[in-house]
Motif scaffolding. Structure first.
Motif, PDB file in Angstrom:
ATOM      1  N   GLY A 179      31.757 -41.757  24.246  1.00  0.00           N
ATOM      2  CA  GLY A 179      31.737 -42.419  25.546  1.00  0.00           C
ATOM      3  C   GLY A 179      33.066 -42.992  25.969  1.00  0.00           C
ATOM      4  O   GLY A 179      33.154 -44.191  26.250  1.00  0.00           O
ATOM      5  N   GLY A 181      35.815 -44.668  27.705  1.00  0.00           N
ATOM      6  CA  GLY A 181      35.750 -45.467  28.929  1.00  0.00           C
ATOM      7  C   GLY A 181      37.106 -45.856  29.464  1.00  0.00           C
ATOM      8  O   GLY A 181      37.224 -46.853  30.176  1.00  0.00           O
ATOM      9  N   GLY A 182      38.135 -45.103  29.093  1.00  0.00           N
ATOM     10  CA  GLY A 182      39.480 -45.429  29.548  1.00  0.00           C
ATOM     11  C   GLY A 182      40.156 -46.398  28.601  1.00  0.00           C
ATOM     12  O   GLY A 182      39.649 -46.723  27.525  1.00  0.00           O
ATOM     13  N   GLU A 188      33.422 -55.122  26.298  1.00  0.00           N
ATOM     14  CA  GLU A 188      32.316 -54.182  26.085  1.00  0.00           C
ATOM     15  C   GLU A 188      32.780 -52.875  25.457  1.00  0.00           C
ATOM     16  O   GLU A 188      32.059 -52.275  24.664  1.00  0.00           O
ATOM     17  CB  GLU A 188      31.614 -53.889  27.429  1.00  0.00           C
ATOM     18  CG  GLU A 188      30.821 -55.034  27.997  1.00  0.00           C
ATOM     19  CD  GLU A 188      31.695 -56.136  28.568  1.00  0.00           C
ATOM     20  OE1 GLU A 188      31.218 -57.288  28.693  1.00  0.00           O
ATOM     21  OE2 GLU A 188      32.878 -55.840  28.891  1.00  0.00           O
ATOM     22  N   GLU A 189      33.995 -52.418  25.817  1.00  0.00           N
ATOM     23  CA  GLU A 189      34.474 -51.149  25.253  1.00  0.00           C
ATOM     24  C   GLU A 189      34.754 -51.299  23.767  1.00  0.00           C
ATOM     25  O   GLU A 189      34.474 -50.394  22.979  1.00  0.00           O
ATOM     26  CB  GLU A 189      35.725 -50.678  25.996  1.00  0.00           C
ATOM     27  CG  GLU A 189      36.216 -49.298  25.576  1.00  0.00           C
ATOM     28  CD  GLU A 189      35.266 -48.155  25.915  1.00  0.00           C
ATOM     29  OE1 GLU A 189      35.587 -47.006  25.566  1.00  0.00           O
ATOM     30  OE2 GLU A 189      34.191 -48.403  26.522  1.00  0.00           O
ATOM     31  N   ASN A 192      31.482 -51.123  22.144  1.00  0.00           N
ATOM     32  CA  ASN A 192      30.973 -49.745  22.132  1.00  0.00           C
ATOM     33  C   ASN A 192      31.558 -48.958  20.966  1.00  0.00           C
ATOM     34  O   ASN A 192      30.859 -48.166  20.314  1.00  0.00           O
ATOM     35  CB  ASN A 192      31.301 -49.044  23.445  1.00  0.00           C
ATOM     36  CG  ASN A 192      30.488 -49.561  24.610  1.00  0.00           C
ATOM     37  OD1 ASN A 192      29.410 -50.139  24.417  1.00  0.00           O
ATOM     38  ND2 ASN A 192      30.980 -49.363  25.816  1.00  0.00           N
TER      39      ASN A 192
END
Length: 290
Positions: A179, A181-182, A188-189, A192
């Motif tokens: 996933g 996400g940049g 949150e990243e 993750n």
């Protein structure tokens, strides 16, 4: 039982297949042979902190030597033995090859620096490592850099295959974070990535990003990183050959599991790092220990 194929010069076209049992462990060997892997233990937390920080900077120096540094990116963290809810990390935009022990920054889980420093901490680095150390109490060190082969193989969003003995270090010990996400600029990243690593794996391929490895010691995390970068290189070479019609042969699950136990344990990975660290000390005169 498993099968092994033996090819001789006389029968290069027709391989000979033989059956053999999976090897047993050499517990009856003398200690000189059997007990070759050991990790130092400490009763003095301050002494452990000093030792671990020296190995942390040694890992950065070696990563620079191997070409894993990439501008201002890349980071390795170390859970502090004295304050386990805090961790040491490298200062932002300081070349790995120039790092010294005195440059390391101690931060708490909120990102507050606990040591005086003129430098900043990489935002992405803090968010990733803070999440990992919080989610995994067994992870005392984590390494992430944009190394060439890890970055290239991450584009596929796939784990490496059990192509050879060294790849088996990662048998049932490698996750894939699909996933992307940049750039990691949000809490949150980091969470993750920690979630993708899971409750027991120590290694993860970050899709479209690179690789990240962990360990109970800096030495283990660094050795895993070096080995995973090499495994990604082997995978890319194998893919190129397979694209020209050469079929790949894979290590079986039973053999891969046995090999992982003998070549990918925390103690073995610690010893994998030791020769490189000792050579670094010899060649630099320990100039990074200050």
């Amino acid at each position: 039982m498993s099968s092994t194929t033996i090819t001789t010069n006389e029968s290069a076209v027709q391989p000979i297949t033989v059956s053999r049992p999976v090897q047993s462990k050499p517990n009856d060997f003398p200690d000189l042979i059997n007990k070759v892997h050991s990790i130092p233990t400490f009763t003095d937390q301050e002494a452990e902190r000093k030792w671990a920080k020296e190995h942390l900077v040694g890992a950065f120096r070696l990563f620079a030597r191997f070409g894993y540094n990439d501008g201002a990116g890349g980071h390795i963290s170390l859970r502090d033995p004295v304050q386990p809810d805090c961790f040491w990390i490298n200062p932002y935009a300081v070349h790995f090859k120039l790092l010294k022990v005195s440059d390391l920054i101690l931060v708490n889980e909120d990102g507050v620096p606990l040591t005086e420093t003129k430098h900043k901490v990489n935002t992405s680095g803090f968010l990733i490592h803070a999440a990992l150390h919080k989610a995994r109490p067994d992870v005392n060190a984590a390494a992430h850099c944009h190394s060439p082969y890890g970055r290239a193989w991450s584009a596929f969003g796939r784990p490496i295959e059990m192509l050879n003995q060294d790849c088996c270090m990662f048998y049932d010990d490698l996750s894939v974070y699909e996933g992307f996400g940049g750039v990691v600029l949000a809490k949150e990243e980091g969470e993750n990535i920690a979630r993708a690593l899971g409750p027991k794996h120590k290694n993860v391929i970050l899709q479209n990003h690179g690789i990240l490895t962990c360990g109970g010691t800096v030495d283990e995390a660094a050795a895993f990183f070096i080995a995973l970068e090499q495994a990604c290189q082997a995978q890319l070479l194998a893919e190129a050959a397979a694209a020209n019609g050469l079929p790949k042969k894979f290590v079986g699950d039973e053999e891969a599991k046995f090999t992982k136990e003998g070549s990918g344990s925390p103690a073995v990975m610690f010893m994998q790092f030791k020769p490189e660290y000792d050579l670094l000390l010899h060649e630099t005169g320990g100039d990074f220990l200050n």
